[in-house]
Design an enzyme around this catalytic site. Structure first.
Site, PDB file in Angstrom:
ATOM      1  N   TYR A 169      17.557  29.767   7.518  1.00 10.94           N
ATOM      2  CA  TYR A 169      16.418  30.545   8.017  1.00 10.94           C
ATOM      3  C   TYR A 169      16.471  30.724   9.526  1.00 10.94           C
ATOM      4  CZ  TYR A 169      13.793  30.334   3.640  1.00 10.94           C
ATOM      5  OH  TYR A 169      13.381  30.479   2.345  1.00 10.94           O
ATOM      6  N   LYS A 182       0.842  -1.198   0.000  1.00 12.78           N
ATOM      7  CA  LYS A 182       0.000   0.000   0.000  1.00 12.78           C
ATOM      8  C   LYS A 182       0.878   1.250   0.000  1.00 12.78           C
ATOM      9  CE  LYS A 182      -0.291  -0.035   5.026  1.00 12.78           C
ATOM     10  NZ  LYS A 182      -1.073  -0.502   6.178  1.00 12.78           N
TER      11      LYS A 182
HETATM   12  C1  LIG Z   1      -0.403  -1.585   6.749  1.00  9.79           C
HETATM   13  C2  LIG Z   1      -1.067  -2.837   7.138  1.00  9.79           C
HETATM   14  C3  LIG Z   1      -0.314  -4.005   7.346  1.00  9.79           C
HETATM   15  C4  LIG Z   1       1.194  -4.038   7.311  1.00  9.79           C
HETATM   16  O1  LIG Z   1       1.709  -3.493   8.505  1.00  9.79           O
HETATM   17  P1  LIG Z   1       3.270  -3.456   8.851  1.00  9.79           P
HETATM   18  O2  LIG Z   1       3.308  -2.988  10.244  1.00  9.79           O
HETATM   19  O3  LIG Z   1       3.886  -2.529   7.876  1.00  9.79           O
HETATM   20  O4  LIG Z   1       3.771  -4.853   8.685  1.00  9.79           O
HETATM   21  C5  LIG Z   1      -1.008  -5.169   7.610  1.00  9.79           C
HETATM   22  N1  LIG Z   1      -2.357  -5.177   7.675  1.00  9.79           N
HETATM   23  C6  LIG Z   1      -3.094  -4.065   7.500  1.00  9.79           C
HETATM   24  C7  LIG Z   1      -4.579  -4.145   7.606  1.00  9.79           C
HETATM   25  C8  LIG Z   1      -2.487  -2.862   7.241  1.00  9.79           C
HETATM   26  O5  LIG Z   1      -3.218  -1.755   7.072  1.00  9.79           O
END
Ligand SMILES: *Cc1c(COP(=O)(O)O)cnc(C)c1O
Length: 391
Positions: A283, A48
């Site tokens: 800055y 994702k």
């Molecule tokens: C993002 C996500 C994961 C993966 O999580 P990590 O901590 O990166 O391993 C797994 N399941 C769901 C539902 C997620 O949203």
């Protein structure tokens, strides 16, 4: 010479700031997770958010070549380009779909996570309309995180909705932990028990899902007893494991998974100035040289995702040393002190994330210094930074 062809030629960025992704590291990390959980547990590789900033399509194709049969994305929008690029693995939409996307979910063979009756009804209707077969769905249970999912009291009626739907088959049931990295968190124990209870309700309703899954990276590491049929690692694939914590003082020495960061973030020195003591830089003049200093300018800033919180705190690797960030990180530029790095010169490579010999700066360090988690550092590397994928 006519410049017509030059005008239309696609222009590659020549600004020397880029992220390099080692696809072989990604594949090795995937295999390390797979061998940790064993052959009976399916690994759904979570890609994702553009594979946590690593580039979803090249990562998907590479993971597929390493044997990934399932990929996890957030939305339909993230799933569709993978299909266009030829990805054939199953794709799990972990945050369901939006109204109006159901036809695309069916056409592109995406697998929806569902938790609302309308998800089931609309998907079933779409499958019927399009003359498609039964659509596999994964039912999400809220076992205690208080975010998405069907709660236990709502579950029997949701099971009836699923059974009534003509073009739906319940393939999976899932949940997500709130405190997966705490090895002995009583909340996680309760979530596991609630999930087991949910599975019994689903079974009693006459449904028989083949894939039950709970674990992200933290759960995979901390709770081998919760693995079931499938696990959903994200951050481990990119080379980071969370520090496991225990409620008790005793250190936790559970077996970990050997992974290495897949992404390194690079830039080059574009200018160096020698200053006398007492020169304010950047800055607000938040840093003032205390001795004669050589200050280098890097073409990277918070618009690239190099966080402003690193002002006067972070460090980069140049040649064989660390150069500390001095002054405020600005939108497009960052200053580092190279006084202690002999021979530092314009054009030198600077590593924002990466390692050279025994020197290392990783996303966990940047996260620690800027009060966040490595996830946000990796996802936060902005679109302006070209991704270069190495085989
Ligand atoms: C993002 C996500 C994961 C993966 O999580 P990590 O901590 O990166 O391993 C797994 N399941 C769901 C539902 C997620 O949203």
């Amino acid at each position: 010479m006519s410049s017509a062809t030059l005008d239309v030629a696609p222009r590659q960025s020549v600004r020397p700031t880029w992220a390099e992704i080692s696809l072989s590291a990604l594949r090795e990390n995937f295999r390390a997770v797979q061998s940790h959980v064993g052959p009976r547990v399916t690994v759904c590789a979570v890609i994702k958010a553009d594979a946590y900033g690593h580039g979803a399509t090249p990562c998907a194709l590479s993971l597929e070549s390493a044997g990934a049969k399932w990929l996890g994305v957030t939305t339909t929008d993230e799933g569709m380009p993978l299909r266009s690029a030829g990805v054939r693995s199953r794709i799990l939409l972990m945050t369901g779909f939006w109204r109006g996307e159901e036809d695309e979910v069916v056409r592109q063979n995406l697998t929806a996570t569902v938790w609302e009756p309308w998800h089931v009804e609309m998907l079933s209707a779409a499958a019927q309309r399009l003359g498609a077969g039964p659509q596999p769905i994964h039912l999400k249970i809220d076992s205690g995180m208080g975010r998405l999912g069907v709660t236990l009291p709502e579950l029997p009626s949701m099971c009836r909705v699923i059974q009534r739907a003509s073009h739906i088959v319940l393939e999976g049931v899932s949940t997500h932990f709130a405190s997966s990295e705490v090895t002995d968190a009583p909340e996680t124990q309760l979530q596991i028990e609630n999930f087991e209870r949910a599975l019994r309700i689903v079974k009693d309703a006459g449904l028989s899902p083949a894939l039950c899954h709970m674990d992200n990276t933290g759960g995979i590491l901390a709770r081998p007893d919760s693995w079931r049929d499938m696990v959903r690692p994200g951050i481990a694939l990119y080379g980071y494991t969370l520090p496991l914590r225990s409620m008790k003082a005793s250190p936790d020495n559970r077996p970990t998974i050997r992974v290495r960061p897949a992404l390194s973030w690079r830039t080059r020195i574009i200018s160096i100035r020698q200053f006398a003591a007492g020169q304010p830089v950047g800055y607000g003049g938040t840093y003032k040289t205390t001795t004669p200093s050589r200050i280098a300018v890097l073409p990277v800033g918070y618009a690239d995702g190099y966080r402003r919180a690193l002002s006067n705190r972070g460090r980069v690797i140049i040649r064989n040393g660390y150069a500390p960030i001095v002054g405020a990180v600005s939108m497009d530029l960052t200053l580092v002190d190279v006084s202690k790095i002999s021979g530092a010169a314009e054009g030198d490579d600077a590593m924002l994330i990466g390692s050279r010999g025994s020197l290392k700066v990783d996303a966990a360090e940047l996260a620690e210094l800027s009060g966040t988690v490595p996830y946000e550092i990796l996802c936060g590397i902005s679109k302006r930074v070209p991704r270069v994928h190495l085989p």
